[in-house]
Design a protein around this motif. Structure first.
Motif, PDB file in Angstrom:
ATOM      1  N   UNK A 428       0.886  -1.038  -0.284  1.00  0.00           N
ATOM      2  CA  UNK A 428      -0.447  -0.036   0.076  1.00  0.00           C
ATOM      3  C   UNK A 428       1.051   0.960  -0.255  1.00  0.00           C
ATOM      4  N   UNK A 429       0.698   2.418  -0.794  1.00  0.00           N
ATOM      5  CA  UNK A 429      -0.252   2.458  -1.597  1.00  0.00           C
ATOM      6  C   UNK A 429      -1.423   2.386  -2.681  1.00  0.00           C
ATOM      7  N   UNK A 430       0.525   2.165  -3.388  1.00  0.00           N
ATOM      8  CA  UNK A 430       0.117   2.072  -5.283  1.00  0.00           C
ATOM      9  C   UNK A 430       0.620   0.643  -5.013  1.00  0.00           C
ATOM     10  N   UNK A 431       1.511  -0.599  -5.016  1.00  0.00           N
ATOM     11  CA  UNK A 431       1.516  -1.856  -4.856  1.00  0.00           C
ATOM     12  C   UNK A 431       2.176  -1.697  -6.194  1.00  0.00           C
ATOM     13  N   UNK A 432       3.254  -0.993  -6.492  1.00  0.00           N
ATOM     14  CA  UNK A 432       4.049  -0.708  -7.152  1.00  0.00           C
ATOM     15  C   UNK A 432       5.452  -1.402  -7.124  1.00  0.00           C
ATOM     16  N   UNK A 433       6.412  -1.693  -7.999  1.00  0.00           N
ATOM     17  CA  UNK A 433       8.335  -1.809  -8.221  1.00  0.00           C
ATOM     18  C   UNK A 433       9.321   0.092  -8.735  1.00  0.00           C
ATOM     19  N   UNK A 434       9.404   0.246  -7.764  1.00  0.00           N
ATOM     20  CA  UNK A 434      10.325   0.992  -8.074  1.00  0.00           C
ATOM     21  C   UNK A 434      12.129   0.953  -7.749  1.00  0.00           C
ATOM     22  N   UNK A 435      12.438   1.399  -9.258  1.00  0.00           N
ATOM     23  CA  UNK A 435      13.955   1.490  -9.507  1.00  0.00           C
ATOM     24  C   UNK A 435      14.735   2.192  -9.066  1.00  0.00           C
ATOM     25  N   UNK A 436      15.931   2.728  -8.379  1.00  0.00           N
ATOM     26  CA  UNK A 436      16.346   3.591  -7.795  1.00  0.00           C
ATOM     27  C   UNK A 436      17.846   3.637  -8.011  1.00  0.00           C
ATOM     28  N   UNK A 437      18.610   4.504  -8.453  1.00  0.00           N
ATOM     29  CA  UNK A 437      20.189   4.538  -8.732  1.00  0.00           C
ATOM     30  C   UNK A 437      20.705   5.080  -7.035  1.00  0.00           C
ATOM     31  N   UNK A 438      21.850   4.668  -6.713  1.00  0.00           N
ATOM     32  CA  UNK A 438      22.551   4.660  -5.839  1.00  0.00           C
ATOM     33  C   UNK A 438      23.886   5.540  -5.979  1.00  0.00           C
TER      34      UNK A 438
END
Length: 482
Positions: A428-438
């Motif tokens: 919750x709330x968007x049920x998404x997959x996030x990609x990050x750069x570090x």
């Protein structure tokens, strides 16, 4: 009620035998003169004589010559640990231990690893199958269908295409496949991709193998319960992990069982000694396998050895994450109460006195976790719904070097080594997959991939880092083209 012929005499023999055993227990000396004492062998002979001449006899009343293996006494645990989301069908997820029982029979003494190759225990696998016929794990080809299957179970076939390939808002194509019977449990680890691109996904009591290159189902491992077993007693799979060479697949169940399969030859290599509680996490260190349980026990197993258990430690809290570092010099364990523990590579010995080299805390369970492939002392963790913080830790100093608030539950986490991305799956709330750069020390969001309607429980990435695979509580499996 009249007893079957031969059964009455057998029962009389058993009663006399129990009285005989009771007297022997109170007998101070073996040299007492008692002409009424008859040896156990004589009783057993009488029973089998009557069974062959008069009718069926009862099973042997006492086990003969049974010896207990040396065992390691773990702390007694008499409390149940709540799951973040209970399964849809009630299962006996844990066995409450009474008295001073060990969680597993741990054989004393260390094992000489010897020069045994990984492929040498195919024969041992056949022995394991013969010795454990009740397990019922079978390999089935993808095209094989058996008459009498429950139709409701197969209305939606695993990895069946649900929609035509589409494009996400970020311009990334996505394919949606079916993942029926995927357990909606935050603490499970049911998806993994091998170094050869083979996807393993556990759905209920089956493990499905899907080739990410050919986009075809290779087959599945199915648990066939004994006839008459109630559905709620069929054990489901709680975690799985590929070996680093992609040849072996290990999976653990909610009843503490560990199965090791040679996927290439489609045969069971070993049923490994394991826990008496839910197996929550698995991780490989070359040919060494580590497993963690809901009761906080970490076992180190060498499947090549006759006595696989080579080391064990115990924590006070339940294990929900376990991972060896890329250099195999450190092991990270995450617990249900928010502790991230770092252990050194010395795993030999069975002890509860060993302590981690460092311990870090966060406000929620440490289930989503992963070592950075190019900064090998750094590890990322994701917080649960009470936290939602994405953190990167320096395991040398035991400090958090950077963090960012995602405002959502982080259910899963993977590093994409070639792209140098960090990928997270959210609830919750968007049920998404996030990609990050570090780029040390900052974390920057790159993509937000939406498509799941419920939380993204599991993630995997192919060896080339060109595709992200996600499995959600909506019982869908998504392929994201990166």
């Amino acid at each position: 009620m009249q007893l079957i012929s031969g059964e009455s005499n057998d029962l009389d023999d058993m009663r006399r035998l129990r009285a005989f055993v009771g007297k022997r227990r109170h007998c101070p000396s073996k040299g007492q003169n008692d002409t009424h004492h008859v040896s156990y062998t004589e009783f057993r002979r009488r029973i089998f004589q009557r069974s062959s001449s008069e009718g069926p006899a009862e099973s042997t009343p006492l086990a003969t010559g049974r010896q207990c293996e040396p065992s390691f006494e773990f702390d007694t645990v008499c409390q149940r640990l709540e799951l973040d989301s209970p399964p849809r069908h009630h299962e006996q997820a844990q066995r409450v231990l009474h008295g001073n029982l060990p969680e597993t029979a741990l054989v004393g003494g260390m094992v000489d690893h010897g020069a045994v190759t990984f492929g040498d225990f195919a024969a041992r696998g056949r022995l394991a199958t013969e010795n454990h016929p009740e397990q019922g794990w079978e390999w089935r080809a993808a095209v094989q269908e058996e008459a009498g299957f429950d139709e409701k179970r197969h209305i939606l076939q695993p990895f069946a295409i649900l929609d035509k390939p589409s494009v996400s808002q970020q311009g990334k194509s996505v394919i949606k496949l079916a993942a029926p019977s995927l357990l909606n449990d935050y603490y499970t680890n049911l998806l993994d991709c091998s170094c050869n691109g083979m996807i393993a996904l556990a759905l209920g009591s089956c493990v499905y193998l899907w080739n990410s290159e050919t986009r075809g189902l290779a087959g599945y491992l199915d648990l066939r319960p004994r006839p008459g077993t109630p559905y709620h007693q069929v054990q489901s799979i709680s975690c799985l992990s590929w070996s680093r060479d992609g040849r072996a697949l290990c999976f653990g169940t909610r009843r503490g069982e560990l199965q090791l399969w040679d996927v290439e030859h489609k045969q069971n290599m070993r049923c490994l000694p394991s826990h008496l509680s839910v197996v929550r996490a698995l991780s490989w260190k070359q040919q060494l396998l580590s497993s963690g349980s809901v009761l906080g026990h970490i076992h180190h197993l060498d499947p090549r050895a006759p006595t696989p258990l080579v080391g064990a430690v115990v924590q006070k809290e339940g294990i929900c994450g376990l991972q060896w570092s890329p250099g195999d010099d450190r092991l990270a364990s995450g617990t249900t109460d928010g502790h991230l523990c770092i252990w050194d590579s010395d795993i030999a010995g069975v002890t509860r006195s060993r302590q981690p080299i460092s311990t870090m805390e966060q406000p929620s369970a440490v289930k989503a976790m992963g070592w950075c492939p190019w900064q090998r002392k750094m590890i990322a963790t994701g917080g649960g719904w009470k936290d939602g913080e994405l953190r990167i830790w320096d395991t040398d100093s035991g400090t958090c070097v950077t963090s960012t608030n995602t405002n959502s539950q982080i259910c899963s986490l993977r590093w994409a080594e070639k792209n140098k991305y960090l990928v997270t799956g959210h609830g919750l709330p968007h049920h998404q997959v996030n990609c990050w750069s570090w780029e040390f020390p900052s974390l920057t969001p790159i993509y937000q991939l939406a498509g799941h309607s419920h939380r993204v429980l599991h993630l995997a990435i192919n060896p080339d880092s060109t595709h992200i695979f996600s499995a959600g509580a909506d019982q869908q499996f998504h392929i994201w083209d990166m």
